[in-house]
Structure formats: C-alpha cells, structure tokens
Design an enzyme around this catalytic site. Sequence first.
Site, PDB file in Angstrom:
ATOM      1  N   GLY A 157       0.652  -1.416  -0.022  1.00 11.95           N
ATOM      2  CA  GLY A 157       0.119   0.061   0.078  1.00 11.95           C
ATOM      3  C   GLY A 157       0.761   1.302   0.030  1.00 11.95           C
ATOM      4  O   GLY A 157       0.157   2.125  -0.541  1.00 11.95           O
ATOM      5  N   ARG A 172       3.473  -1.362  -5.753  1.00 11.56           N
ATOM      6  CA  ARG A 172       3.556  -0.236  -6.458  1.00 11.56           C
ATOM      7  C   ARG A 172       5.095   0.356  -6.154  1.00 11.56           C
ATOM      8  O   ARG A 172       5.694   1.080  -7.022  1.00 11.56           O
ATOM      9  CB  ARG A 172       2.556   0.948  -6.206  1.00 11.56           C
ATOM     10  CG  ARG A 172       2.462   1.852  -6.868  1.00 11.56           C
ATOM     11  CD  ARG A 172       1.270   3.102  -6.241  1.00 11.56           C
ATOM     12  NE  ARG A 172       0.215   2.481  -6.128  1.00 11.56           N
ATOM     13  CZ  ARG A 172      -0.684   2.563  -6.964  1.00 11.56           C
ATOM     14  NH1 ARG A 172      -0.585   3.160  -8.068  1.00 11.56           N
ATOM     15  NH2 ARG A 172      -2.050   1.857  -6.747  1.00 11.56           N
ATOM     16  N   ARG A 177      -4.581   3.892 -16.169  1.00 10.23           N
ATOM     17  CA  ARG A 177      -4.713   4.340 -14.936  1.00 10.23           C
ATOM     18  C   ARG A 177      -5.365   5.761 -15.176  1.00 10.23           C
ATOM     19  O   ARG A 177      -6.520   5.825 -14.639  1.00 10.23           O
ATOM     20  CB  ARG A 177      -3.390   4.355 -14.251  1.00 10.23           C
ATOM     21  CG  ARG A 177      -2.886   2.876 -13.906  1.00 10.23           C
ATOM     22  CD  ARG A 177      -1.840   2.679 -13.057  1.00 10.23           C
ATOM     23  NE  ARG A 177      -2.338   3.215 -11.713  1.00 10.23           N
ATOM     24  CZ  ARG A 177      -2.197   4.359 -10.978  1.00 10.23           C
ATOM     25  NH1 ARG A 177      -1.438   5.549 -11.477  1.00 10.23           N
ATOM     26  NH2 ARG A 177      -2.854   4.528  -9.820  1.00 10.23           N
ATOM     27  N   TYR A 209      -8.704   5.770 -12.928  1.00  9.88           N
ATOM     28  CA  TYR A 209      -8.736   6.520 -11.825  1.00  9.88           C
ATOM     29  C   TYR A 209      -8.370   7.841 -11.735  1.00  9.88           C
ATOM     30  O   TYR A 209      -8.056   8.409 -10.728  1.00  9.88           O
ATOM     31  CB  TYR A 209      -7.458   5.486 -10.817  1.00  9.88           C
ATOM     32  CG  TYR A 209      -7.464   4.172 -10.700  1.00  9.88           C
ATOM     33  CD1 TYR A 209      -8.327   3.328 -10.293  1.00  9.88           C
ATOM     34  CD2 TYR A 209      -6.364   3.443 -11.460  1.00  9.88           C
ATOM     35  CE1 TYR A 209      -8.135   1.858 -10.368  1.00  9.88           C
ATOM     36  CE2 TYR A 209      -6.390   2.302 -11.555  1.00  9.88           C
ATOM     37  CZ  TYR A 209      -7.086   1.422 -10.966  1.00  9.88           C
ATOM     38  OH  TYR A 209      -7.122   0.093 -10.955  1.00  9.88           O
ATOM     39  N   CYS A 262     -10.087   5.003 -30.055  1.00 11.90           N
ATOM     40  CA  CYS A 262     -11.298   5.751 -30.420  1.00 11.90           C
ATOM     41  C   CYS A 262     -11.917   6.031 -29.144  1.00 11.90           C
ATOM     42  O   CYS A 262     -12.991   5.285 -28.800  1.00 11.90           O
ATOM     43  CB  CYS A 262     -11.674   5.019 -31.301  1.00 11.90           C
ATOM     44  SG  CYS A 262     -10.949   4.757 -32.771  1.00 11.90           S
TER      45      CYS A 262
END
Length: 471
Positions: free
Chosen positions: A277, A322, A359, A363, A390
């Site tokens: 996290g 991450r 992403r 988000y 598109c």
Amino acid sequence: MVSTFSQGLEDSGCQYLPSSDLVSSPSPNQLLMPLTARLSPAGHLEIGGCDVPALVQQFGSPLYILDEETLRTTCSQYRKSLQQSYPGESQVLYASKAWNCLAVCAIVASEGLGLDVVSGGELYTALQAGVSPEKIYLHGNNKALEELQLAIEAGSTIVVDNWFDLQNLVSLTGSGHHMDPVRIMIRLTPGIECHTHEYIRTGHLDSKFGFDPNQLEEVFQFISEQPGFNCIGLHAHIGSQIFELQPHNDLAAVLVQWLSKAAHYGLPVQELNVGGGLGIRYTEADDPPSIADWVKVVSQAMVAACEAHNVPLPRLLCEPGRSLIGTACVTAYRMGSQKTVPEIRTYVTVDGGMSDNPRPITYQSLYRSVVANRMQEPLTETVTIAGKHCESGDILIKEAKLPATEAGDVLVVMATGAYNYSMASNYNRLSRPAAVVVRSGEANLILQRETYQDLIRQDRIPERLKFKDDL
Ligand code: LLP
C-alpha cells in the site's frame, strides 16, 4: 519564468532527475524518475546508461523501459529496513499484480523477495521464472479449484479469503491424512479506513476481500478441526497508493489481537502479513513516506502490539507492489498528430494510450512527462497528451508542460512500472508494447512487442462463417 526542463524543476522545488550525490540514498518511491535518469551529453534523457530516443529507435514504441538498478534498490531497501527495524524474522513479498512477467519475477526473487500472486496465471509465471514455491502466497477472493490445486501441488501457501475457499480446500485435501497439510493464512477485513481512490481501498468493512471480523472466531474453530490444514498466519491489506502511516500503525494492533485469539483455538499462527500500500510520487504534489520510514512504523507498531498482548514476535511479512516497481519504469512513445482548438487547448498525440496505461481513464491518475530528445529546450507549451484510441477519454495527461514538439519526438511518461503493463489491453486491437530492462548501458528485451499475428492467434472462424467479400 520557467524556461527549460531543468530550471522548471528547480522552480517547482521538485526533483525529476536525481543528482549524483543522491543516488545512493533516496527512496525511489519519493522520486519521479528512476535512479539512473540522467541528461546525456547530447541533451537526451538517459536511463540505465541508455539513450532513450535510441532505445525507441531500436525497439520501437510504445516501449516500457525498466531500470534494473531502481528495482533492485527498492527491493533491498525493503529487505534491509526490515532487518534493521524489526527484531524478529521477516520476509518481503512482491505483490506481483503490479507487473507480473518472467523477468520481473526473476529480478525480484534474486533480491531475496517472495511473491504474492492472485491467479493461476501469475502463479504459473512465478514458478516458470524460478521463484521458490515456498516463497509464493496465493491470494484471491474467488479462486478456482484448479488454481488451488496448482498452489497445493507446487507447495505454496494459500491465503484463504472466504468460506468458499475453505470448502474447496476441504474437498481437495479430503481427510488430510495422505498428504502434507496445506499451508494456509487467513485474510481478514481489518475495518481500517484510509484515504485513497475508492477502487483501491480494501481495508474498510464494506470490502469484497477477506473474512468479516465477526466471523473470524467461527473460522478459527472450523480450521482447528481440519487435519489437512496448517494455518500459519493472518493477512490483511488496507489499500493502495497510501501516504499516511497511521493506518498501518493501527493495522499491527488489529492483527496481533486476532493472532492471540487464534492461539486460543490452537492454531499455530506465527506469521502476520500487513499487505502493501505504500504510495509513490507521480507528481510534485505527492509526498509519500520513504520505504525505510514505512517499514519502521510497521515494525515498531508490531513490536508494541506484541508487548501489549504479551505474545511472541511473529514472522513479519509485507507485500508491496507499487512502491517496489512503480518508479523503476517509464513509458516512451513516439509523438504524432497535433490539433489546436483555438483558445481551448492543443492536443498532442502519442502512439499508445489507455491500452498500455489504463490508469488515467480508470482512476483519473496524474502523470508527468518529458520529451526525451528535447530535455534542455524551453517549456513553452501547455498541452493535452492524448492517446490514439477511439475514445475521447483516452487522455494520458490533461495539462503537460512541454517544449515545442513535432511528430517523431519521444515523449516519456514517468512512474509507469506499477499497474500499467499488468493492466494493459488490446483495445482497438493495438499490440501490447515491448519492454526492455536497462542496466549499465545495456538494454535487454523482457517482453516482445505483440505482432498482428499475435492479435489473431486465439481467433477462430468456423467453416460456415468463412466468406469472400464478392457480393
Ligand atoms: N496485497 C494485496 C492483497 C493487494 O490487493 C495489493 C494491491 C497489494 C498487496 C499491493 O499493493 P501496493 O503496494 O501496490 O499498493 N490497479 C490499481 C491498484 C490496485 C491494487 C490492488 N491490490 C492502480 O493502478 O492504482
């Protein structure tokens, strides 16, 4: 007045390119660029000793460029910080959903990390990459029987998420007498809120993951009656891209409390996994804690909670994704068409977009970019960087400060190591990009660019549908 890329950085007080004296010390998750990012003598962006425009020339675009040094540094920072801050045993697992492919699994495992996998596909890839099965943990809130079977046969640990998992494991292990007990951990919903995008929050009670706390004692009782199970630990994950330290501080106390309850049921729980996290810096506004600080808080909270409950220190596991790989990779694109809508905006377009980086559209994530072949030119333009799909929402960056550009320039979007390739698609039948790993001036292909043949490899056209368009 901001005139060049480098001056712009100084003015905004942010650091895109690490200066040489910082190379050994910064926490990569606090930087915008990989550790080895430099200006080449030609004024180009260089990563891992490789000239970025030359990489695009050689390998094509879009191109994911993974900096091995940054990835190895984050791995060792997690490992060493845990050794320094936590007096008990520990193990770092890489949450491979961030980027699961053979080479990434191999690099991470060679740094002593284990792996968290969430599907048969991720598990298979990890095993093929040579990761030790006993260092692999299988997650998932809806595991198929075949996925459980693969993990059991490999000798990996299964993180049980719900009653469905438990029932399936009972059916696979039978009476449990004719095989080694299956190593399991129990995932629980800790009921901890944190501030991040609602799609990537998992610790609050209204989450699809893990056992609800009010069922846990029943779960402990059930598991204690299963001869085929060896319940070695508990797991919780509170969310992703988190900058606060308090939620992880609180999590340790919650986990230790449940650990001492599990012991009352005779479960041999010795491992606690606090999930991942820790956030990374995508823009100058992002200010995540360092890897060392995060590990310190988690470790101290765990020690304090164990003292408070008078239980021995567990083996401490964490599973970042991450913050291990996000900053280690950039995506290089070729720029193409431009369109100016007078008094509104100028669109500049790249040869990828939402299929290689979903992403921003998913988000509303923010990114920063540079033009690799114009690193010292004045940042005179504010433009919108659009993808080639598109779809009007296929915008990578809404307001990017760039020098004047033209078709053929190489635009680099930073911090694309996590949840880019792993979430990439073939939308509009674009091929998924190639990826290279760079180190000391050498670039090696780790993912081949998909070809048109790859795109139709799984297509089938039944005989009765074949036709020749001569109507
Ligand atoms: N452990 C578990 C059980 C997880 O579900 C996750 C992430 C992690 C560890 C690693 O979290 P990290 O350290 O990477 O924050 N696609 C989203 C992120 C989804 C995260 C899913 N779970 C994004 O692009 O932001």
